[in-house]
Motif scaffolding. Structure first.
Motif, PDB file in Angstrom:
ATOM      1  N   THR A 140      -6.317   0.182   5.267  1.00 15.74           N
ATOM      2  CA  THR A 140      -6.472   0.529   3.853  1.00 15.74           C
ATOM      3  C   THR A 140      -7.785   1.242   3.529  1.00 15.74           C
ATOM      4  O   THR A 140      -8.008   1.630   2.380  1.00 15.74           O
ATOM      5  CB  THR A 140      -6.361  -0.730   2.980  1.00 15.74           C
ATOM      6  OG1 THR A 140      -7.302  -1.709   3.453  1.00 15.74           O
ATOM      7  CG2 THR A 140      -4.947  -1.309   3.047  1.00 15.74           C
TER       8      THR A 140
ATOM      9  N   GLN B 115       2.578   7.683  -1.615  1.00 16.95           N
ATOM     10  CA  GLN B 115       1.263   7.153  -1.274  1.00 16.95           C
ATOM     11  C   GLN B 115       1.379   6.155  -0.130  1.00 16.95           C
ATOM     12  O   GLN B 115       2.277   5.309  -0.127  1.00 16.95           O
ATOM     13  CB  GLN B 115       0.643   6.465  -2.492  1.00 16.95           C
ATOM     14  CG  GLN B 115      -0.699   5.798  -2.212  1.00 16.95           C
ATOM     15  CD  GLN B 115      -1.320   5.219  -3.466  1.00 16.95           C
ATOM     16  OE1 GLN B 115      -1.540   5.927  -4.438  1.00 16.95           O
ATOM     17  NE2 GLN B 115      -1.603   3.917  -3.445  1.00 16.95           N
ATOM     18  N   SER B 116       0.448   6.244   0.834  1.00 17.42           N
ATOM     19  CA  SER B 116       0.453   5.311   1.960  1.00 17.42           C
ATOM     20  C   SER B 116      -0.941   5.282   2.591  1.00 17.42           C
ATOM     21  O   SER B 116      -1.902   5.810   2.005  1.00 17.42           O
ATOM     22  CB  SER B 116       1.513   5.711   2.992  1.00 17.42           C
ATOM     23  OG  SER B 116       1.680   4.692   3.959  1.00 17.42           O
ATOM     24  N   ILE B 117      -1.055   4.691   3.783  1.00 14.94           N
ATOM     25  CA  ILE B 117      -2.331   4.566   4.468  1.00 14.94           C
ATOM     26  C   ILE B 117      -2.249   5.215   5.841  1.00 14.94           C
ATOM     27  O   ILE B 117      -1.172   5.477   6.363  1.00 14.94           O
ATOM     28  CB  ILE B 117      -2.755   3.086   4.621  1.00 14.94           C
ATOM     29  CG1 ILE B 117      -1.767   2.348   5.526  1.00 14.94           C
ATOM     30  CG2 ILE B 117      -2.870   2.420   3.262  1.00 14.94           C
ATOM     31  CD1 ILE B 117      -2.212   0.927   5.867  1.00 14.94           C
TER      32      ILE B 117
ATOM     33  N   THR C   1      -6.496   6.090   2.845  1.00 16.22           N
ATOM     34  CA  THR C   1      -5.246   6.237   2.097  1.00 16.22           C
ATOM     35  C   THR C   1      -5.010   7.712   1.774  1.00 16.22           C
ATOM     36  O   THR C   1      -5.950   8.520   1.776  1.00 16.22           O
ATOM     37  CB  THR C   1      -5.268   5.425   0.788  1.00 16.22           C
ATOM     38  OG1 THR C   1      -6.300   5.942  -0.072  1.00 16.22           O
ATOM     39  CG2 THR C   1      -5.524   3.956   1.065  1.00 16.22           C
ATOM     40  N   TYR C   2      -3.780   8.035   1.500  1.00 14.85           N
ATOM     41  CA  TYR C   2      -3.473   9.416   1.153  1.00 14.85           C
ATOM     42  C   TYR C   2      -2.331   9.463   0.147  1.00 14.85           C
ATOM     43  O   TYR C   2      -1.532   8.536   0.019  1.00 14.85           O
ATOM     44  CB  TYR C   2      -3.120  10.241   2.393  1.00 14.85           C
ATOM     45  CG  TYR C   2      -1.789   9.882   3.029  1.00 14.85           C
ATOM     46  CD1 TYR C   2      -0.615  10.556   2.672  1.00 14.85           C
ATOM     47  CD2 TYR C   2      -1.700   8.864   3.986  1.00 14.85           C
ATOM     48  CE1 TYR C   2       0.604  10.224   3.254  1.00 14.85           C
ATOM     49  CE2 TYR C   2      -0.496   8.531   4.567  1.00 14.85           C
ATOM     50  CZ  TYR C   2       0.656   9.223   4.194  1.00 14.85           C
ATOM     51  OH  TYR C   2       1.862   8.883   4.767  1.00 14.85           O
ATOM     52  N   LYS C   3      -2.282  10.575  -0.574  1.00 12.03           N
ATOM     53  CA  LYS C   3      -1.195  10.860  -1.502  1.00 12.03           C
ATOM     54  C   LYS C   3      -0.718  12.282  -1.235  1.00 12.03           C
ATOM     55  O   LYS C   3      -1.524  13.176  -0.950  1.00 12.03           O
ATOM     56  CB  LYS C   3      -1.656  10.766  -2.955  1.00 12.03           C
ATOM     57  CG  LYS C   3      -2.122   9.401  -3.403  1.00 12.03           C
ATOM     58  CD  LYS C   3      -2.597   9.446  -4.854  1.00 12.03           C
ATOM     59  CE  LYS C   3      -3.136   8.096  -5.304  1.00 12.03           C
ATOM     60  NZ  LYS C   3      -3.651   8.148  -6.698  1.00 12.03           N
TER      61      LYS C   3
ATOM     62  N   TYR D  62       0.807  -1.211   0.000  1.00 15.10           N
ATOM     63  CA  TYR D  62       0.000   0.000   0.000  1.00 15.10           C
ATOM     64  C   TYR D  62       0.850   1.276   0.000  1.00 15.10           C
ATOM     65  O   TYR D  62       0.312   2.375  -0.077  1.00 15.10           O
ATOM     66  CB  TYR D  62      -0.910   0.016   1.235  1.00 15.10           C
ATOM     67  CG  TYR D  62      -0.158  -0.236   2.525  1.00 15.10           C
ATOM     68  CD1 TYR D  62       0.520   0.803   3.168  1.00 15.10           C
ATOM     69  CD2 TYR D  62      -0.107  -1.498   3.084  1.00 15.10           C
ATOM     70  CE1 TYR D  62       1.230   0.571   4.344  1.00 15.10           C
ATOM     71  CE2 TYR D  62       0.589  -1.738   4.256  1.00 15.10           C
ATOM     72  CZ  TYR D  62       1.264  -0.694   4.874  1.00 15.10           C
ATOM     73  OH  TYR D  62       1.956  -0.918   6.023  1.00 15.10           O
ATOM     74  N   GLN D  63       2.164   1.133   0.140  1.00 19.25           N
ATOM     75  CA  GLN D  63       3.036   2.314   0.265  1.00 19.25           C
ATOM     76  C   GLN D  63       4.020   2.352  -0.902  1.00 19.25           C
ATOM     77  O   GLN D  63       4.746   1.390  -1.146  1.00 19.25           O
ATOM     78  CB  GLN D  63       3.788   2.275   1.591  1.00 19.25           C
ATOM     79  CG  GLN D  63       4.619   3.531   1.865  1.00 19.25           C
ATOM     80  CD  GLN D  63       5.092   3.578   3.299  1.00 19.25           C
ATOM     81  OE1 GLN D  63       4.295   3.693   4.217  1.00 19.25           O
ATOM     82  NE2 GLN D  63       6.413   3.480   3.492  1.00 19.25           N
TER      83      GLN D  63
END
Length: 326
Positions: free
Chosen positions: A144, A138-140, A147-149, A101-102
């Protein structure tokens, strides 16, 4: 390593005038396209490269127009244009081990676009050189569902235009930063909230937020809401080349400001089955309010096309209902 290539040639060389008005129904022309793409995949690293080259030539106007003669020698009205375009891009990403996720990504692109044209006695030429780079992380947050960017960007735009005996040019340098939060409960609700701040060397600091919401009332009924702010720098001549075919004199009355607008709206989609056939019904409404707009005015002064900044209010409302069956 993967590789893909494509090339195309599209000619149209027959002069057609089916309504006998003396003008070609379709412009003559040739277009050449070459495209190559490479993809490199090595575990946590993935990279993709692409190159595209295009050349296009067009001739229009009266059937008797001879593109091999000079403007002074012509006995018929005609138009000619040539486009040369070269562009490339790269997308490279790194996924952190044990954390699918990252990731960290870099997206870059560059374009060279050159346009030369002749509309009767009127000459219009333009050249644009562009480059863009975005660094994205990008990660959480916790799990999940959240999430964010976030990242940084840089845009470079260099424009040069000439219309008969007038010349226009500008260079834009725009560093910026952005962030986006996404909530998705994997059942019936998804929210995307984002914002970016850019510093434009010509127009100062620009703030552009946005919000998108999707809610499923049921598996067959879905609602969406969207709101946000838009910002763009207009290229009035390039965006209104149809005016060049006429004899109107083009006048830019003042220094044109960027176009800015706020927009809000939404839609409802319902899926159904009728007589064994699937169908859908969609209703949407959007409202856009401009805080500044570049006005193309072809009515205030006969024989002229005027460009100037908006004075007063400008807005648009769009309402649509559609029904479809498969």
């Amino acid at each position: 390593m993967e590789h893909a290539a494509d090339a195309a040639y599209r000619p149209l060389h027959n002069r057609v005038d089916r309504n006998d008005d003396g003008f070609m129904d379709l412009s003559l022309g040739s277009q050449y396209n070459i495209y190559n793409k490479w993809k490199y995949d090595h575990g946590d690293w993935v990279s993709e490269f692409g190159l595209n080259a295009l050349r296009e030539e067009k001739v229009g106007g009266q059937v008797d127009y001879n593109e091999n003669l000079s403007v002074a020698e012509q006995v018929a009205y005609g138009t000619e244009s040539e486009v040369d375009r070269l562009s490339g891009f790269n997308k490279t990403s790194y996924t952190f081990p044990g954390k699918p996720y990252q990731s960290l990504g870099l997206i870059t692109s560059a374009t060279h676009h050159k346009f030369t044209s002749q509309y009767g006695w009127r000459t219009y030429n333009g050249e644009q050189n562009s480059a863009n780079a975005r660094l994205i992380f990008q990660s959480i947050i916790g799990d999940t569902r959240h999430t964010y960017k976030t990242g940084l960007s840089y845009t470079f735009e260099d424009y040069t235009e000439s219309l008969s005996d007038s010349a226009f040019s500008r260079t834009e340098r725009i560093p910026g930063a952005f962030a986006e939060y996404i909530y998705n409960n994997a059942e019936n609700l998804a929210i995307v909230a984002g914002t970016r701040v850019d510093h434009h060397n010509l127009y100062g600091t620009v703030f552009t937020p946005r919000l998108n919401i999707k809610y499923d009332f049921s598996p067959t009924t879905i609602a969406r809401v969207a709101a946000g702010r838009g910002f763009r720098v207009a290229n009035p001549i390039a965006e209104n080349t149809a005016i060049l075919v006429s004899s109107r004199k083009i006048t830019i009355q003042e220094q044109l400001d960027p176009e800015e607008a706020w927009s809000i709206g939404g839609s409802v989609t319902h899926y159904f089955e009728l007589a064994g056939r699937p169908g859908s019904f969609v209703t949407d409404f959007y409202h856009t309010s401009f805080t500044n707009q570049v006005v193309t005015d072809m009515y205030s002064q006969p024989g002229r096309a005027l460009f100037y900044n908006l004075e007063g209010q400008s807005f648009s409302n769009s309402f649509r209902r559609s029904y479809s069956m498969k």
